[in-house]
Design an enzyme around this catalytic site. Structure first.
Site, PDB file in Angstrom:
ATOM      1  N   GLU A   1      42.354  35.946  40.530  1.00 11.85           N
ATOM      2  CA  GLU A   1      43.522  35.370  39.859  1.00 11.85           C
ATOM      3  C   GLU A   1      44.105  34.238  40.710  1.00 11.85           C
ATOM      4  O   GLU A   1      44.162  34.332  41.934  1.00 11.85           O
ATOM      5  CB  GLU A   1      44.578  36.459  39.643  1.00 11.85           C
ATOM      6  CG  GLU A   1      45.817  35.971  38.911  1.00 11.85           C
ATOM      7  CD  GLU A   1      46.879  37.041  38.745  1.00 11.85           C
ATOM      8  OE1 GLU A   1      47.546  37.051  37.707  1.00 11.85           O
ATOM      9  OE2 GLU A   1      47.037  37.878  39.663  1.00 11.85           O
TER      10      GLU A   1
ATOM     11  N   LYS B   1      47.839  34.157  31.112  1.00 12.89           N
ATOM     12  CA  LYS B   1      48.446  35.488  31.187  1.00 12.89           C
ATOM     13  C   LYS B   1      49.652  35.535  30.248  1.00 12.89           C
ATOM     14  O   LYS B   1      50.522  34.664  30.300  1.00 12.89           O
ATOM     15  CB  LYS B   1      48.867  35.772  32.631  1.00 12.89           C
ATOM     16  CG  LYS B   1      49.298  37.204  32.914  1.00 12.89           C
ATOM     17  CD  LYS B   1      49.519  37.374  34.417  1.00 12.89           C
ATOM     18  CE  LYS B   1      49.914  38.789  34.781  1.00 12.89           C
ATOM     19  NZ  LYS B   1      50.059  38.949  36.252  1.00 12.89           N
TER      20      LYS B   1
ATOM     21  N   CYS C   1      45.086  40.518  36.635  1.00 13.27           N
ATOM     22  CA  CYS C   1      45.950  41.470  37.336  1.00 13.27           C
ATOM     23  C   CYS C   1      46.347  42.638  36.430  1.00 13.27           C
ATOM     24  O   CYS C   1      45.496  43.331  35.900  1.00 13.27           O
ATOM     25  CB  CYS C   1      47.168  40.725  37.880  1.00 13.27           C
ATOM     26  SG  CYS C   1      48.063  41.581  39.187  1.00 13.27           S
TER      27      CYS C   1
END
Length: 368
Positions: free
Chosen positions: A46, A128, A163
């Site tokens: 990430e 995200k 994540c």
């Protein structure tokens, strides 16, 4: 022709903190290394470029300001020469590249994952959907047309999540419904439970992410799961510490958390704590046949007549134009197209050998 068996690489390394050019160079070096090793896929952590801003968990508002400014200045625009150099490296090595970056679009940062094909084309651009806790102070939310997790490729239906998205049951359900076969669970850098301070939950530490969340994803979805993780050095810890605060002197709790899991959740590989580089895996997509035979939550082991997931993939924009279509409806557009990611690489430009000075011409594209 689909490829069911191939070699892949997982990155577990320290980013070049807040250094866009250095991050691009290191990225290309890893892509070259994986290409020479015969890999069909390389997975980066990430926000690999320009590194995860772990300092945001440790500073107050005033301490954060100079760090935030430097971080924004070194985030990457999608239609930039830096991104095209990475795309060119994928093309030159005939490899799929899954990479997490801090994307700057106008004046907002996003936790973005890009999937690049062996032709150098961007075939998935996802953001995200909800930054985690203090991440909201740095990043914005993804939109409807930028959260699709799974892409059909010649090496299988490849998914990507960032994540804690990897423990989001709704996103997992979406990936399963898309028929995901191999998954990139991209993680940042954070410490293990030896650094836990009450009352901070164990959820917020690296070993539950590596050894509970990630194998659970493999078990629940029946997919191969590649979990790249960032590393950090003592010098890196100093960079994440504001002036006047004593920096940590032991980086060990932050390292060694990358993992590779088989479709049944069994561990394929984990690195030594001091290992920095590429972990390799020989993927065989046929291994998922028996796990899917036992539990296919997109097929025989689900009841869509009872449970369904509503998904809205439309772009929501501050300014929305009406008209232009046959029925005078609301116009829509693709974020990928607006960012120029639908344009092919120009053969004469942006080769891996492009002089570093040439990259300046587009490095500010999209920056505030």
């Amino acid at each position: 022709m689909p490829i069911n068996k191939y070699k892949a690489a997982v990155v577990t390394s320290e980013p070049v903190w807040e250094n866009l050019e250095g991050g691009v160079v290191k990225t290309i070096e890893f892509i070259n290394e994986a290409g020479k090793a015969g890999c069909k896929l390389i997975a980066f952590p990430e926000v690999w470029i320009p590194g995860y801003p772990y300092w945001m968990w440790k500073v107050n508002y005033l301490q954060s300001l100079p760090m935030l400014k430097a971080y924004r200045e070194n985030s990457i625009a999608m239609d930039s020469s830096e991104m095209r150099r990475i795309r060119a490296a994928a093309r030159d090595n005939q490899i799929y590249v899954s990479i997490g970056v801090s994307e700057i679009d106008h004046a907002t940062l996003y936790l973005t994952q890009v999937l690049i094909s062996p032709l150098g084309d961007v075939i998935n651009h996802r953001r995200k959907i909800k930054p985690t806790h203090v991440e909201k102070l740095v990043y914005g939310d993804g939109s409807g047309d930028s959260f699709e997790p799974v892409t059909q490729t010649e090496i299988g239906r490849l998914g990507q999540l960032n994540c804690w998205e990897n423990m989001n049951p709704f996103l997992k359900s979406l990936a399963v419904a898309r028929g995901e076969q191999i998954h990139v669970a991209a993680w940042p850098v954070y410490p293990d439970l030896s650094k836990q301070v009450h009352p901070d939950p164990a959820t917020n530490y690296a070993d539950p992410a590596s050894d509970l969340v990630t194998p659970a994803y493999a078990i629940e979805t029946g997919t191969w799961v590649l979990a790249p993780f960032q590393r950090i050095s003592v010098e890196g810890l100093k960079r994440h510490t504001p002036p006047g605060v004593e920096p940590e002197t032991d980086a060990t709790p932050y390292n060694g958390h990358a993992r590779i899991f088989r479709p049944d959740g069994s561990l394929y590989a984990k690195p030594a704590v001091d290992f920095d580089g590429l972990m390799y895996v020989d993927i065989d997509l046929n291994e998922s046949h028996l796990t899917k035979a036992l539990a296919d939550f997109a097929g025989h082991y689900m009841r869509p007549d009872l449970i369904r997931l509503l998904v809205d993939t439309r772009r929501k924009e501050l300014v929305t134009e009406v008209g232009g279509g046959d029925n005078g409806g609301i116009q829509s557009y693709s974020t990928m197209a607006r960012l120029g990611l639908d344009r092919p690489l120009e053969e004469e430009d942006y080769r891996q050998g492009t002089d570093a000075g040439e990259t300046e011409k587009a490095s500010s594209n999209g920056h505030a």
